[in-house]
Scaffold this active site. Structure first.
Site, PDB file in Angstrom:
ATOM      1  N   ARG A 167       0.835  -1.219   0.000  1.00 55.86           N
ATOM      2  CA  ARG A 167       0.000   0.000   0.000  1.00 55.86           C
ATOM      3  C   ARG A 167       0.862   1.258   0.000  1.00 55.86           C
ATOM      4  O   ARG A 167       0.550   2.245   0.660  1.00 55.86           O
ATOM      5  CB  ARG A 167      -0.943   0.027   1.210  1.00 55.86           C
ATOM      6  N   SER A 241     -11.292   0.295   3.560  1.00 53.16           N
ATOM      7  CA  SER A 241     -10.414  -0.019   4.698  1.00 53.16           C
ATOM      8  C   SER A 241      -9.701   1.240   5.182  1.00 53.16           C
ATOM      9  O   SER A 241      -8.984   1.872   4.418  1.00 53.16           O
ATOM     10  CB  SER A 241      -9.378  -1.069   4.288  1.00 53.16           C
ATOM     11  N   GLU A 338      -4.629   4.089   6.580  1.00 52.31           N
ATOM     12  CA  GLU A 338      -4.431   3.978   5.128  1.00 52.31           C
ATOM     13  C   GLU A 338      -4.983   5.193   4.398  1.00 52.31           C
ATOM     14  O   GLU A 338      -4.527   5.572   3.334  1.00 52.31           O
ATOM     15  CB  GLU A 338      -5.103   2.702   4.625  1.00 52.31           C
TER      16      GLU A 338
END
Length: 342
Positions: A167, A241, A338
């Site tokens: 990520r 998320s 995130e």
């Protein structure tokens, strides 16, 4: 001619549906228009920050943005080359990611099927190195093209230059707020490579009685799983998320495992272990818990929601911080957000 608007609500441009305002706002549809916008910015208010928005699916506004928001809507789906085994595509940063997945499958170009129904645009894909069910976008990217904000140079980064990680990428770190992605080039295969062993894909395929699995079957299974677990941002504001799955050393994991033998874990070749952030959050009692206008989703603890549609970004951030604190207190693990906090 460019049209820059003032005091524009960003509610329709972020999937959390947070009603923050942009001091200045423009939607651009081409690289040329982007270059003109940057020139105008440099000549008129060079000290104000720039924020680039794609689908707005990975951002949380905690206040008004006192600068220029550029909504990137550069389209384009170009077949650059084709061989017996693969194809090379150049795709505009403003294209919707899921629509690209569907289009490639329709042409029997394979690789993106496990990444079905991920929200956002093509331009955001390299920044996050989006991934799901054992597949990461870095495995298909050949080149990322865009504009350097400071001097308006058009630059291209090959796969290695992008410094992809979990990520993560150079665009999220050294080049954050310094580079605007306009196009991404991908290499896809004409031969399917089925990855059905991750997550609930196998269960979903078994439930449907599918034995001879095709890439379209994988895509359909991923879509079904995501729709069953994740709230539709058009109905309930969210950014998918909110936290990354943490990776810890094998020695720290061994200590945790003694105390929590049922902890889901995914070892890697670096003598590290990836943990499921959702399990950690749920174990702390947050799943389905509400705090005024916001909540931790009842079906997926990784997802924070604007449950009333009236939440401020600061309320969601406060919930996220409380979750991080309780996970750290119980497990000694610091969760990383995130979502891009602004």
């Amino acid at each position: 001619m460019i049209e820059i608007r003032t005091q524009v609500s960003l509610k329709q441009y972020n999937t959390f549906a947070i009603d923050s305002k942009a001091l200045y706002f423009i939607e651009v549809f081409s690289t040329q228009q982007l270059l003109k916008t940057l020139e105008f910015h440099k000549n008129n208010y060079p000290l104000l920050p720039i924020l680039v928005l794609g689908g707005g699916s990975n951002i949380l506004f905690t206040k008004d943005f006192e600068g220029l928001v550029i909504r990137l809507n550069i389209q384009g789906f170009e077949l650059i080359s084709e061989s017996e085994n693969d194809v090379i595509l150049k795709i505009g940063a403003g294209e919707k990611w899921h629509e690209v997945v569907i289009k490639t499958l329709a042409n029997s170009w394979f690789g993106f099927e496990n990444l079905s129904l991920i929200p956002g645009t093509v331009g955001a894909a390299p920044i996050q190195n989006i991934g799901a069910y054992g597949v990461e976008i870095k495995d298909f990217i050949l080149e990322v093209e865009g504009v350097n904000i400071e001097d308006s140079r058009i630059l291209a980064f090959n796969n290695l230059d992008c410094a992809f990680g979990y990520r993560d990428s150079i665009f999220k770190n050294q080049l954050k707020d310094k580079f605007i992605i306009t196009h991404v080039s991908f290499k896809l295969s004409k031969t399917p490579s089925i990855k059905s062993q991750y997550g609930a894909i196998g269960q979903e395929l078994s439930k449907k009685g599918i034995i001879n699995i095709s890439p379209n079957d994988i895509s359909d299974a991923v879509i079904s799983i995501r729709q069953s677990k994740l709230p539709d941002p058009k109905i309930t504001g969210n950014a998918g998320s909110f936290f990354k799955n943490p990776t810890i050393s094998k020695s720290i994991f061994d200590e945790l495992f003694i105390k929590y033998p049922h902890i889901p874990n995914y070892p890697n070749e670096k003598n590290e272990v990836k943990l499921a952030a959702g399990w950690l959050i749920e174990s702390c009692g947050w799943k389905g818990k509400s705090l005024g206008n916001v909540a931790c989703h009842k079906d997926q603890a990784l997802v924070l929601i604007n449950q009333t549609g009236k939440a401020k970004g600061s309320e969601i951030l406060d919930l996220a911080n409380q979750i991080c604190s309780s996970v750290y207190e119980k497990f000694g693990i610091l969760l990383e957000k995130e979502v891009n906090i602004r």
